[in-house]
Design a protein around this motif. Structure first.
Motif, short mmCIF file in Angstrom:
data_model
loop_
_atom_site.label_atom_id
_atom_site.label_comp_id
_atom_site.label_asym_id
_atom_site.label_seq_id
_atom_site.Cartn_x
_atom_site.Cartn_y
_atom_site.Cartn_z
N LEU A 203 20.22 77.94 -3.81
CA LEU A 203 20.92 76.81 -3.21
C LEU A 203 21.42 77.15 -1.81
CD1 LEU A 203 21.96 73.95 -3.40
CD2 LEU A 203 23.97 74.80 -4.61
N ALA A 204 21.90 78.37 -1.62
CA ALA A 204 22.34 78.78 -0.28
C ALA A 204 21.18 78.71 0.70
CB ALA A 204 22.91 80.20 -0.33
N PHE A 205 20.02 79.18 0.28
CA PHE A 205 18.84 79.10 1.15
C PHE A 205 18.49 77.64 1.46
CE2 PHE A 205 14.31 78.60 1.84
CZ PHE A 205 14.04 79.57 2.80
N GLN A 206 18.47 76.80 0.43
CA GLN A 206 18.12 75.40 0.62
C GLN A 206 19.10 74.70 1.56
OE1 GLN A 206 18.47 73.04 -2.92
NE2 GLN A 206 17.25 71.36 -2.12
N THR A 207 20.38 75.02 1.40
CA THR A 207 21.40 74.37 2.23
C THR A 207 21.14 74.62 3.71
OG1 THR A 207 23.07 74.55 0.48
CG2 THR A 207 23.87 74.31 2.75
N TRP A 208 20.83 75.85 4.06
CA TRP A 208 20.59 76.18 5.46
C TRP A 208 19.20 75.76 5.91
CZ3 TRP A 208 24.08 77.74 8.98
CH2 TRP A 208 25.33 78.15 8.50
N HIS A 209 18.22 75.91 5.03
CA HIS A 209 16.85 75.62 5.44
C HIS A 209 16.57 74.13 5.56
CE1 HIS A 209 12.38 76.18 5.42
NE2 HIS A 209 12.76 77.25 6.10
N SER A 210 17.45 73.29 5.01
CA SER A 210 17.27 71.85 5.09
C SER A 210 17.82 71.25 6.38
CB SER A 210 17.95 71.17 3.89
OG SER A 210 19.36 71.36 3.94
N LEU A 211 18.49 72.07 7.19
CA LEU A 211 19.04 71.54 8.43
C LEU A 211 17.91 71.12 9.37
CD1 LEU A 211 21.85 74.16 9.11
CD2 LEU A 211 22.14 71.80 8.38
#
Length: 218
Positions: A203-211
């Motif tokens: 989820l941490a990866f997704q949060t940043w990678h979705s920017l």
């Protein structure tokens, strides 16, 4: 280069890192706009320091890709280039993924409380449309896991690349779905509390990678 008038002067004892942080933040929050010339003499006068720490800070900012230094010519704030933001975002997402994977298995209750408080501040800033407060609270939220990871190399990498991503957030604050970020924060806290390291890392990866990295269509 117009010198900002709404920033307080700083003392002569200002450390090199403080000069760097002040200049970095002025670029990230748009005080110094893309393409704007930066003159070390004027910056030194603004900060109340000698030119030496300013020049050292400018070298660090150039390494981060926030400014473009042309020896013998000029130093300017870098333009926002999609590829540069995308590359920085990918690195930042990977570092936050690793931070969660390392931190969550032995996470102290105080870290969870720190994350909850930061998310409350983030939510309030989003509701009021305060970009500066929202980004500061988001830094505190994600920084809690970075600090808890016990890996100083993560912080060093993020120090170099995260400002590029934050700058894009500031310039595109109106177009970013910040309410989704708030919900992801809450989900990440729940995963951390459940000691779900892999879920939190994903989820941490997704949060940043979705920017978003591209300018919104108008």
């Amino acid at each position: 280069m117009p010198i900002p008038q709404n920033y307080p002067p700083v003392g002569r004892s200002l450390l090199r890192d403080d000069v760097y942080v002040r200049l970095r933040d002025a670029i990230v929050d748009g005080t110094f706009a893309p393409g704007e010339s930066l003159r070390d003499g004027e910056l030194a006068e603004w900060l109340g320091v000698s030119r030496t720490p300013v020049r050292e800070a400018l070298l660090r900012l150039a390494a981060s890709g926030l400014i473009v230094a042309r020896p013998g010519r000029s130093t300017v704030v870098a333009e926002m280039e999609e590829a540069t933001v995308r590359h920085a975002r990918d690195v930042v997402a990977a570092m936050h993924e690793l931070a969660a994977r390392l931190a969550v298995p032995d996470l102290a209750p105080s870290v969870l409380e720190e994350m909850r408080a930061a998310n409350e501040r983030f939510s309030a800033a989003v509701e009021s449309g305060d970009a500066i407060a929202a980004v500061e609270a988001d830094d505190e939220f994600h920084g809690a896991l970075v600090r808890a990871s016990g890996n100083p190399s993560l912080a060093a990498v993020l120090e170099q690349f995260e400002p590029v991503v934050r700058r894009a957030e500031f310039l595109r604050f109106v177009s970013i779905d910040r309410f989704t970020s708030r919900e992801r924060h809450a989900a990440l806290i729940a995963m951390c509390q459940a000691a779900d390291a892999e879920g939190a890392a994903a989820l941490a990866f997704q949060t940043w990678h979705s920017l978003p990295v591209a300018e919104p269509h108008r």
